[in-house]
Write an enzyme that holds these catalytic residues in place. Sequence first.
Site, mmCIF file in Angstrom:
data_model
loop_
_atom_site.group_PDB
_atom_site.id
_atom_site.type_symbol
_atom_site.label_atom_id
_atom_site.label_comp_id
_atom_site.label_asym_id
_atom_site.label_seq_id
_atom_site.Cartn_x
_atom_site.Cartn_y
_atom_site.Cartn_z
ATOM 1 C CD GLU A 285 -2.769 -1.049 2.492
ATOM 2 O OE1 GLU A 285 -3.923 -0.573 2.411
ATOM 3 O OE2 GLU A 285 -2.256 -1.473 3.551
ATOM 4 C CE1 TYR B 215 -13.601 27.196 -0.398
ATOM 5 C CE2 TYR B 215 -15.205 28.270 1.018
ATOM 6 C CZ TYR B 215 -14.653 28.068 -0.235
ATOM 7 O OH TYR B 215 -15.163 28.741 -1.317
ATOM 8 C CG LEU C 262 -7.017 4.997 6.711
ATOM 9 C CD1 LEU C 262 -8.418 4.640 6.230
ATOM 10 C CD2 LEU C 262 -6.271 5.793 5.668
ATOM 11 C CD GLU C 263 -7.504 3.984 12.631
ATOM 12 O OE1 GLU C 263 -8.344 3.085 12.814
ATOM 13 O OE2 GLU C 263 -6.589 3.885 11.788
ATOM 14 C CE LYS D 11 -5.772 2.728 2.446
ATOM 15 N NZ LYS D 11 -4.861 1.668 2.941
#
Length: 116
Positions: free
Chosen positions: A21, A53, A71-72, A98
């Site tokens: 990955e 933004y 991802l955390e 993802k």
Amino acid sequence: MITVSLHGAEFFAYHGFYPEEQLLGNKFIIDIYVDFETDADLSADELSDTVNYEQLYNIAKEEMAKTAKLLETVAHNITKRIRDEHPYLLSIRVALKKLNPPLQGRVAHSAVTITV
């Protein structure tokens, strides 16, 4: 209360627990929501009276460029950067998806959401 948000910000990055990955990369989608209160006269039409933004996008872009296994970790780092740069925010929510995670079956996306 005012909520400023970004929906569907797309990035290609190299996050993932497995070495493949981090080598091949993947597509990711980020949604960011920030809440705040203001006493500003919004009829003045000044960017300084709200959360830009574009700044939120740039924070996400910079953090997505740093490879991580989880991802955390990425969502946490984005949330922390937003909090550090905008300490007056009442809440921050970052959802990181993802797309097509490498699993044995078809999955649209995996996701992590952090709210502070």
